[in-house]
Write an enzyme that holds these catalytic residues in place. Structure first.
Site, PDB file in Angstrom:
ATOM      1  CG  ASN A  30      -0.362  -0.227   2.503  1.00  8.79           C
ATOM      2  OD1 ASN A  30       0.776  -0.692   2.608  1.00  8.79           O
ATOM      3  ND2 ASN A  30      -1.082   0.093   3.567  1.00  8.79           N
ATOM      4  NE  ARG A  58       6.990   2.552   8.843  1.00 10.66           N
ATOM      5  CZ  ARG A  58       5.666   2.633   8.991  1.00 10.66           C
ATOM      6  NH1 ARG A  58       5.067   3.812   9.037  1.00 10.66           N
ATOM      7  NH2 ARG A  58       4.928   1.546   9.067  1.00 10.66           N
ATOM      8  CE  LYS A 110       7.718 -11.455   0.614  1.00 11.25           C
ATOM      9  NZ  LYS A 110       6.814 -10.733  -0.340  1.00 11.25           N
ATOM     10  N   PRO A 111       9.673  -7.127  -1.391  1.00 11.67           N
ATOM     11  CG  PRO A 111       9.900  -6.111  -3.481  1.00 11.67           C
ATOM     12  CD  PRO A 111      10.632  -6.982  -2.495  1.00 11.67           C
ATOM     13  CB  ALA A 112       3.672  -6.357  -1.660  1.00 13.45           C
ATOM     14  N   GLY A 137       2.176  -5.925   7.546  1.00  7.99           N
ATOM     15  CA  GLY A 137       1.098  -6.607   6.842  1.00  7.99           C
ATOM     16  C   GLY A 137       0.003  -7.015   7.803  1.00  7.99           C
ATOM     17  CB  SER A 138      -2.801  -9.354   7.393  1.00 12.18           C
ATOM     18  OG  SER A 138      -2.203 -10.622   7.235  1.00 12.18           O
ATOM     19  CD  GLU A 196       2.283  -1.047  10.643  1.00 12.71           C
ATOM     20  OE1 GLU A 196       1.135  -1.305  11.084  1.00 12.71           O
ATOM     21  OE2 GLU A 196       2.496  -0.681   9.488  1.00 12.71           O
ATOM     22  CG  LEU A 197       1.383  -7.430  13.034  1.00 13.12           C
ATOM     23  CD1 LEU A 197       1.149  -8.548  14.047  1.00 13.12           C
ATOM     24  CD2 LEU A 197       1.980  -7.996  11.742  1.00 13.12           C
ATOM     25  CB  CYS A 226      -2.151  -0.504   9.056  1.00 13.28           C
ATOM     26  SG  CYS A 226      -0.673   0.529   9.100  1.00 13.28           S
ATOM     27  CD  GLU A 257      -6.197  -3.738   8.755  1.00 14.75           C
ATOM     28  OE1 GLU A 257      -5.419  -2.781   8.902  1.00 14.75           O
ATOM     29  OE2 GLU A 257      -5.794  -4.916   8.695  1.00 14.75           O
ATOM     30  CB  SER A 267       2.510   8.844   9.381  1.00 13.34           C
ATOM     31  OG  SER A 267       1.600   7.800   9.621  1.00 13.34           O
TER      32      SER A 267
END
Length: 487
Positions: A160, A168, A183-185, A237-238, A259-260, A293, A390, A450
């Protein structure tokens, strides 16, 4: 695609970046990347195998000792050069994010600014890693406490915010003296590949950053996490995926940053400035088409002002211009894929079936792409899915409360605890809400919190650790204590 877009895509590496070299997958396989606004395939990139993941890990391990020994000032200057070059290429990065992820160009430019700040912040933190020295209480010796890089890290980033989530994690790791495998999405890997090419240009040594893109994330990631040489895992991620990764990381007793998910309450008291609250709602909910998120999920509004809040918010939502983010005047882009559209629509239908009222939106527009209308629902029953899960879509669900205690109870009635938003002009009440909300972050009379200088992270099932700020670099450092006996 426009000529500018075609020319930009031609500059983006399509291979894996391992040990300072761009290479194809060991199997020769590739994976497609799509434009969510049109459904058209943009480009094909290397699809990493387990063997490629192992090679990336080997490269990170090989570079670790020399990178840790590199002077902090040198590490910081590399990050600063990366920041400067990113600013020069702001328009290219913004356009690339828009075509691979869908966000309007104005938002993409904002992400370049936000993501770049992590490079600048941690370039400055690299030279501020400190320890301490002093006599022990008994007077029998002197204590030396030092901070050392944890070692090779595996960084898994989400789709996202493809630039900001990469910087970051990468920036504090490099500042601390750690090498990384990133490893990017699968959905939005191009921005990360383009950014790593930038790092290569500013002189980052080979093997310090390695990037693998893959369509089989869990298969490729599992051996890396199980590698005894790995010392740190960072994931955004989730919650469900984070729980599985934590179980894997436990086998090697890895340092972890997680960071979920989030289910942020947006609490509006009867004394709130409604214009400020609506401005905050537009930011907290609809930035990135609700795919964050930190997005406000549960709008908990005092019963005396709920109708007026809903009316004003609906009027603002009606002003959105929906379309491909590169088109002039577009202020609202697509969701990332068809699955996101279906998930949002299912939540809308669930709430309506339970008795919620639709104020605006509630459907997907005609035409190609994964679009969904920005939607506002009111009188949403407590058992509705959109108040329990979510959302990750442009969906507002308004429910009401009568007292402060009830507002707190509703806000905290979730397994998540990433962020909360509170709107009130009562300073004492605001302070009480800071203390009473079970969240790692809070926006008081603002919908955007942020910042690279602020610690980002949550409590409960929203994660572990913090990113950004002073705390961010310490996630990549280990503390060592040495005793020197008194002579």
């Amino acid at each position: 695609m426009s000529e500018n877009e075609v020319a930009l895509l031609a500059k983006v590496p399509t291979g894996l970046y391992i040990g300072g070299e761009w290479r194809e997958s060991s199997t020769g396989k590739t994976l497609p990347v799509y434009d969510p606004a049109t459904g058209v395939e943009l480009i094909r990139i290397a699809d990493a195998s387990v063997e490629d993941g192992a090679a990336a890990m080997d490269a990170a391990v090989a570079a670790q000792e020399s990178w840790a020994a590199t002077a902090p000032r040198v590490r910081g200057e590399i990050l600063r050069r990366a920041f400067d070059l990113l600013q020069e290429r702001k328009e290219e990065f913004a356009l690339l994010m828009t075509i691979e992820m869908g966000k309007p160009l104005a938002e993409a430019r904002g992400e370049v600014g936000y993501g770049g700040e992590f490079l600048r912040w941690f370039s400055e933190e690299a030279v501020r890693i400190s320890g301490r020295y002093g006599q022990n209480p008994e007077g029998t010796g002197h204590m030396i406490v030092t901070q050392r890089p944890v070692g090779p890290c595996f960084l898994i980033t989400p789709w996202n915010f493809p630039l900001a989530m990469a910087t970051r994690k990468i920036a504090p790791a490099l500042a601390a003296g750690c090498t990384v495998v990133v490893k990017p999405a699968e959905l939005t890997p191009l921005t990360t590949l383009f950014f790593v090419k930038l790092l290569e240009e500013v002189g980052l040594p080979a093997g310090v950053v390695n990037v693998i893109t893959t369509s089989t994330s869990s298969t490729v990631s599992a051996p890396i996490i199980a590698d005894p040489r790995l010392r740190k895992l960072s994931f955004t991620g989730s919650t469900a995926v984070g729980q599985r990764l934590l179980a894997q990381a436990a086998q090697g007793v890895l340092r972890t940053s997680m960071e979920l998910g989030g289910n942020a309450p947006f609490v509006v008291f009867d004394d709130a400035d409604l214009d400020t609250a609506v401005d905050g709602a537009m930011l907290a909910k609809f930035r990135n088409t609700g795919q964050a998120c930190t997005a406000a999920n549960r709008f908990i509004v005092h019963e005396s002002i709920a109708a007026e809040f809903g009316r004003r918010l609906t009027a603002r939502v009606a002003e959105f211009s929906i379309g491909r983010g590169t088109d002039d005047g577009v202020t609202f882009g697509p969701l990332v894929n068809e699955a996101a559209v279906e998930s949002t629509d299912a939540m809308v239908k669930d709430a309506l079936e339970r008795g919620a009222q639709l104020l605006i939106g509630g459907a997907r527009p005609e035409g190609p792409g994964s679009f969904y209308q920005p939607t506002v629902l009111t009188n949403v029953p407590a058992e509705s899915r959109l108040l329990q899960e979510e959302i990750f879509g442009p969906l507002v669900g308004i429910t009401t409360f009568q007292s402060e205690d009830e507002a707190v109870r509703l806000a905290n009635a979730t397994e998540y605890g990433l962020i909360g938003y509170v709107f009130t002009t009562d300073l004492a009440r605001g302070q009480r809400m800071i203390d009473r909300l079970d969240t790692g972050m809070m926006g008081l009379n603002t919908g955007l919190v942020s910042n690279a200088a602020a610690p980002f992270g949550g409590v409960k099932q929203s994660g572990l650790g913090r990113e950004g700020s002073l705390e961010g670099i310490h996630e990549y450092l280990s503390t060592k204590y040495t005793l020197i006996p008194a002579s």
